[in-house]
Design a protein around this motif. Structure first.
Motif, short mmCIF file in Angstrom:
data_model
loop_
_atom_site.label_atom_id
_atom_site.label_comp_id
_atom_site.label_asym_id
_atom_site.label_seq_id
_atom_site.Cartn_x
_atom_site.Cartn_y
_atom_site.Cartn_z
N UNK A 5 0.85 -1.20 0.00
CA UNK A 5 0.00 0.00 0.00
C UNK A 5 0.87 1.24 0.00
N UNK A 6 0.49 2.22 -0.78
CA UNK A 6 1.21 3.49 -0.79
C UNK A 6 0.36 4.60 -0.20
N UNK A 7 -0.92 4.32 0.03
CA UNK A 7 -1.83 5.32 0.60
C UNK A 7 -2.47 4.76 1.86
N UNK A 8 -2.75 5.66 2.80
CA UNK A 8 -3.50 5.20 3.99
C UNK A 8 -4.92 4.81 3.60
N UNK A 9 -5.57 4.06 4.48
CA UNK A 9 -6.93 3.60 4.24
C UNK A 9 -7.80 3.96 5.44
N UNK A 10 -8.96 4.56 5.18
CA UNK A 10 -9.97 4.79 6.21
C UNK A 10 -10.99 3.68 6.07
N UNK A 11 -11.24 2.96 7.16
CA UNK A 11 -12.24 1.90 7.18
C UNK A 11 -13.40 2.40 8.02
N UNK A 12 -14.62 2.31 7.48
CA UNK A 12 -15.81 2.80 8.17
C UNK A 12 -16.92 1.77 8.04
N UNK A 13 -18.02 1.99 8.75
CA UNK A 13 -19.17 1.08 8.73
C UNK A 13 -20.10 1.46 7.58
N UNK A 39 -16.08 -1.36 5.94
CA UNK A 39 -15.54 -2.57 6.58
C UNK A 39 -16.14 -3.84 6.01
N UNK A 40 -17.39 -3.75 5.54
CA UNK A 40 -18.08 -4.92 5.03
C UNK A 40 -17.45 -5.44 3.74
N UNK A 41 -16.74 -4.59 3.00
CA UNK A 41 -16.15 -4.99 1.72
C UNK A 41 -14.63 -4.88 1.72
N UNK A 42 -14.06 -4.40 2.79
CA UNK A 42 -12.61 -4.26 2.87
C UNK A 42 -11.97 -5.61 3.22
N UNK A 43 -10.76 -5.82 2.77
CA UNK A 43 -9.99 -7.00 3.14
C UNK A 43 -9.31 -6.69 4.47
N UNK A 44 -10.06 -6.87 5.56
CA UNK A 44 -9.58 -6.50 6.89
C UNK A 44 -8.33 -7.28 7.28
N UNK A 45 -8.27 -8.53 6.90
CA UNK A 45 -7.08 -9.33 7.23
C UNK A 45 -5.85 -8.74 6.56
N UNK A 46 -5.96 -8.38 5.30
CA UNK A 46 -4.84 -7.77 4.58
C UNK A 46 -4.43 -6.44 5.21
N UNK A 48 -4.66 -5.82 8.36
CA UNK A 48 -4.19 -6.06 9.72
C UNK A 48 -5.16 -5.57 10.77
N UNK A 49 -6.45 -5.61 10.44
CA UNK A 49 -7.50 -5.09 11.31
C UNK A 49 -8.38 -6.23 11.78
N UNK A 50 -8.65 -6.27 13.07
CA UNK A 50 -9.58 -7.25 13.63
C UNK A 50 -11.00 -6.84 13.26
N UNK A 51 -11.79 -7.76 12.70
CA UNK A 51 -13.17 -7.42 12.32
C UNK A 51 -13.97 -6.86 13.49
N UNK A 52 -13.72 -7.36 14.71
CA UNK A 52 -14.45 -6.87 15.88
C UNK A 52 -14.16 -5.39 16.13
N UNK A 60 -8.03 4.05 10.85
CA UNK A 60 -7.06 4.65 9.93
C UNK A 60 -5.87 3.71 9.87
N UNK A 61 -5.58 3.18 8.68
CA UNK A 61 -4.49 2.24 8.51
C UNK A 61 -3.43 2.91 7.64
N UNK A 62 -2.24 3.08 8.19
CA UNK A 62 -1.16 3.73 7.44
C UNK A 62 -0.56 2.73 6.46
N UNK A 63 0.16 3.22 5.45
CA UNK A 63 0.78 2.30 4.50
C UNK A 63 1.73 1.29 5.15
N UNK A 64 2.33 1.65 6.28
CA UNK A 64 3.23 0.70 6.96
C UNK A 64 2.48 -0.21 7.94
N UNK A 65 1.15 -0.13 7.98
CA UNK A 65 0.35 -1.06 8.75
C UNK A 65 -0.06 -0.62 10.14
N UNK A 66 0.32 0.59 10.57
CA UNK A 66 -0.14 1.07 11.87
C UNK A 66 -1.64 1.35 11.79
N UNK A 67 -2.36 1.03 12.86
CA UNK A 67 -3.81 1.21 12.90
C UNK A 67 -4.17 2.08 14.09
#
Length: 138
Positions: A5-13, A39-46, A48-52, A60-67
């Motif tokens: 990933x080169x861009x951060x990702x915002x995951x929402x409901x 979140x319903x369509x995101x690859x949460x495992x990829x 590094x996010x727990x579905x719960x 907010x997931x940074x390109x280096x995987x920080x959440x």
């Protein structure tokens, strides 16, 4: 290199009308430089996010995987934009503003089903939150 990933990702409901309306507003007015995924369509495992965790707060997931979640996810979104928005994002990261923002985020999250655009589907799952605690106690 594939999968980097080169861009951060915002995951929402994506099932929450309030959250979906908030994301639409952000796309139109803030114009963040990030990917935005329900979140319903995101690859949460990829990501590094727990579905719960994705059930009870925006992430907010940074390109280096920080959440980071909640108000700090909002700070990340603001910081990725242009203009005055990164200043607002930086302010949200500073104590004591960070602490107040966390409380406001939790209040909004607990009541999003009552806010404009909200529906009963927007209500947080009972008993969900960091460490298995109710979101009202986080």
């Amino acid at each position: 290199m594939e999968g980097v990933r080169t861009r951060p990702v915002l995951v929402y409901d994506g099932d929450c009308g309030f959250c979906t309306a908030s994301v639409a507003l952000a796309r139109r007015w803030i114009r963040p430089r990030c990917d935005i995924a329900a979140r319903q369509w995101a690859d949460l495992e990829d990501l590094g996010v727990a579905p719960e965790r994705a059930e009870y707060e925006a992430l907010w997931v940074t390109p280096d995987g920080r959440v980071c979640g909640g108000a700090q996810a909002v700070a990340g979104l603001l910081s990725s934009a242009r203009g005055v928005w990164p200043v607002a994002g930086a302010v949200l990261r500073l104590p004591p503003v960070r602490w107040a923002a966390h409380g406001v985020y939790r209040l909004v999250a607990r009541n999003r089903h009552r806010l404009p655009g909200g529906t009963p589907a927007c209500a947080l799952p009972a008993g969900r939150g960091p460490g298995g605690r109710s979101p009202s106690r986080t």
